[in-house]
Each structure stands twice: as C-alpha cells, then as structure tokens.
Design an enzyme around this catalytic site. Structure first.
Site, PDB file in Angstrom:
ATOM      1  N   ASP A   1       0.838  -1.199   0.000  1.00 42.61           N
ATOM      2  CA  ASP A   1       0.000   0.000   0.000  1.00 42.61           C
ATOM      3  C   ASP A   1       0.871   1.246   0.000  1.00 42.61           C
ATOM      4  O   ASP A   1       1.692   1.446   0.896  1.00 42.61           O
ATOM      5  CB  ASP A   1      -0.906  -0.009   1.233  1.00 42.61           C
ATOM      6  CG  ASP A   1      -1.835   1.194   1.294  1.00 42.61           C
ATOM      7  OD1 ASP A   1      -2.997   1.044   0.885  1.00 42.61           O
ATOM      8  OD2 ASP A   1      -1.396   2.271   1.746  1.00 42.61           O
TER       9      ASP A   1
ATOM     10  N   LYS B   1      -2.889   5.908  -4.256  1.00 42.87           N
ATOM     11  CA  LYS B   1      -4.000   6.820  -3.975  1.00 42.87           C
ATOM     12  C   LYS B   1      -3.834   8.162  -4.697  1.00 42.87           C
ATOM     13  O   LYS B   1      -2.711   8.646  -4.873  1.00 42.87           O
ATOM     14  CB  LYS B   1      -4.098   7.054  -2.459  1.00 42.87           C
ATOM     15  CG  LYS B   1      -4.160   5.773  -1.652  1.00 42.87           C
ATOM     16  CD  LYS B   1      -4.200   6.020  -0.162  1.00 42.87           C
ATOM     17  CE  LYS B   1      -4.024   4.725   0.599  1.00 42.87           C
ATOM     18  NZ  LYS B   1      -2.641   4.262   0.623  1.00 42.87           N
TER      19      LYS B   1
ATOM     20  N   HIS C   1      -7.817   9.534  -2.117  1.00 46.10           N
ATOM     21  CA  HIS C   1      -7.206   9.550  -0.776  1.00 46.10           C
ATOM     22  C   HIS C   1      -8.095  10.235   0.256  1.00 46.10           C
ATOM     23  O   HIS C   1      -8.254   9.752   1.382  1.00 46.10           O
ATOM     24  CB  HIS C   1      -5.845  10.250  -0.853  1.00 46.10           C
ATOM     25  CG  HIS C   1      -4.890   9.802   0.203  1.00 46.10           C
ATOM     26  ND1 HIS C   1      -3.528   9.798   0.034  1.00 46.10           N
ATOM     27  CD2 HIS C   1      -5.085   9.340   1.464  1.00 46.10           C
ATOM     28  CE1 HIS C   1      -2.937   9.368   1.130  1.00 46.10           C
ATOM     29  NE2 HIS C   1      -3.860   9.080   2.015  1.00 46.10           N
TER      30      HIS C   1
END
Length: 326
Positions: A61, A96, A129
């Site tokens: 991530d 993101k 995000h």
C-alpha cells in the site's frame, strides 16, 4: 542433511499464506497489506518491502502523497527478478489520488504519473485519498468544493482504460459513501478508513456491507507514536489483559480483532521482527469474553483531519468533514 531435515528447512522457509477477500470487481485482495505511509521512511525501504514479500506479504500500500511509490516499484521489480514471487501478478499494489489531483480531468493523468513512479503498467487498486480538493493542501485558501461525481467519473475511466483493476475511496464517511454509491456507474470496491478497537467505524461498516464494498483499515494499531496517533490500542489495559491471557502481543490481538470483524487492514512497520509477528494472527481466535471486553474500550477518532477544516473552505467544521461521525 537428512531428507527429514530438508523437509523441515523447507517448511520454515515457506512464506505465510495470507487470506484474501474477493472485491466486487472479482479480483482477490489479501486481507493484510504492508503500509508505506510514514513521516520518515527508512532509506532502505525497498529492501524492507522485499523482506516483507519474502515473509509472505502480497499487498503493498502506497500513495502519491507518501513519496514511497518509487521504493514500492523498486521492491516489486526486485521481487520478480529474484524469484521472491513468480510474476507481478502475484502482488497486489494500491496507490492513492492526492488532493491536488482530486478534480475532474486530473485523475487519469495523476494515475499515469503514479504508474510511472512505480514502473508498473497497472494498479490493482486506486483510491481517492480524501474527499478534498486543494491545489496546496497546506494552504486553506486553495481548498475548493470536492466534485465527487466529476472525480469519480475519472476513477471509472481509470478502470475502463485498464490502468486500475479496481477503484475505491479512502476517508469517506458513511454519508459520503451513500452519496457516492447513488451516483456511481462503477461502485467503489474498497473504502480505506481509520479503524481499530478504539474507533470501530460501525456506521461505515454497515453501509459498506450493505453495498458489497470491502472496508480496509489503516492505523489498526491507532497510529501509536505518530503526532496525531492514539494510545487507545497499544496502551489499553483491556488489550494488555487479553494479550497476556492469550500469550500474544497487543498488536497481534488488535490485528486479530480487525480480521474477525471481516475487515481488511494495512499495517505499517519497518521492524523485521514485528513484520513477522503481524503475520501470526490467522491460526487462533478471540473468545466471546475477549471480544466483550474489547467492546468496552472508549471510542474516539484519532485522524481528525482538522487540517481540512477552514471557516472559508468547503468544510467549516469536523462535523461537516465527517458528516457527524466524530
């Protein structure tokens, strides 16, 4: 070395198999991700990520805002080159969309920029995000109304172009999820939110469950040690009691609790021993008594997002930013 010794050595060397959930796009996402968001990431971050992959982590991530996309990309390339994984397909990579690009017309170019930094042809998951738009997030004078529909159409285009296999959001309240789901032609696959024993996100989880959206937790340990973090997890007397009774660490109990809620999670640690400990949560369970005790932990959001609140901006209070979910 005997044949039995060979088998024992091979068993120790095998990476931990992390369970997966199937997203509404049909793609499988590992329930545990390796998080790379940190104010001071180590200089050897690519090596640390590669070590995590060798332990069994398959979900990485990152985000444009973190500045770690190049490190993640380098680790992915080395994992494939060295044989730690068979191919890029064995890894699930999330990034993101940062706030300056959370505007119609900027979404696809922003994803292409992220892919260039990662050295990848596609993302497995691309998230909005924050539901915030600002040319300079630090300058509240530039904060503008978030065009949810316009931004989401860009996210849908990312998926149509094959640049992202799944798209979703982060930091969306239950009310914002309801609004998004009402207008989306392609529903979000994931909502990544702060979630832990000290902030259970019951309303978000209920809405997402009703619509087949997977909830993913960031700060499952309360972002303990961060400037905005909470000690509601790691310094909780309840959690220490449960951990001692189970001969587990507080972090392991906290992660197991999230897992038992049916929630995925992203855990950030650059410590190699803790990376191993975080994997040791899938072959045991919390008792009903454990869960009842954990349910008594007081609730408070740690990541307030007050830097997005301004008398002259679209969110004039935390109540408006979170739609009363504070």
């Amino acid at each position: 070395m005997t044949g039995d010794d060979d088998l024992q050595h091979a068993a120790v060397a095998l990476p931990t198999a992390i369970p997966c959930v199937t997203l509404n796009t049909g793609h499988a996402m590992p329930v545990l991700g390796f998080g790379t968001g940190a104010s001071r990431a180590p200089a050897d971050l690519p090596d640390t990520i590669l070590h995590a992959v060798r332990l069994g982590y398959r979900h990485l991530d990152t985000a444009a805002m973190y500045g770690t996309e190049p490190a993640v990309g380098a680790a992915v390339a080395e994992a494939v080159r060295s044989g730690a994984v068979r191919s890029r397909e064995d890894l699930f990579v999330t990034s993101k969309l940062w706030i300056p690009d959370a505007r119609p017309g900027r979404v696809v170019p922003a994803l292409r920029d992220s892919l260039a930094r990662l050295g990848l042809a596609y993302l497995d998951l691309f998230l909005v995000h924050w539901p915030v738009a600002a040319d300079d997030p630090a300058d509240k004078a530039t904060h503008a109304e978030f065009d949810m529909e316009g931004v989401w159409r860009g996210m849908e285009e990312c998926r149509r172009l094959g640049l992202a296999r799944s798209v979703g959001v982060s930091n969306f309240s239950a009310a914002k999820m309801e609004r998004l789901l009402a207008l989306a032609a392609v529903p979000p696959a994931v909502n990544q939110v702060e979630l832990n024993v000290g902030w259970r996100q019951d309303r978000v989880r209920e809405v997402c469950a009703r619509h087949g959206v997977v909830v993913s937790a960031y700060s499952p340990l309360g972002a303990y040690g961060a400037s905005w973090g909470s000690d509601a997890v790691m310094n909780s007397g309840v959690m220490h009691h449960v951990a001692a009774a189970k001969a587990k660490t507080v972090a392991q109990v906290a992660l197991r609790w999230v897992y038992e809620q049916g929630v995925c999670f992203v855990a950030r640690s650059f410590n190699k021993e803790r990376l191993k400990h975080n994997l040791d949560i899938f072959d045991w369970e919390l008792s009903e008594e454990d869960k009842a005790m954990i349910a008594t932990i007081p609730q408070k959001r740690a990541c307030q997002g007050d830097y997005f609140v301004s008398p002259d901006g679209p969110y004039k209070s935390l109540e408006e930013l979170w739609d009363g979910e504070i």
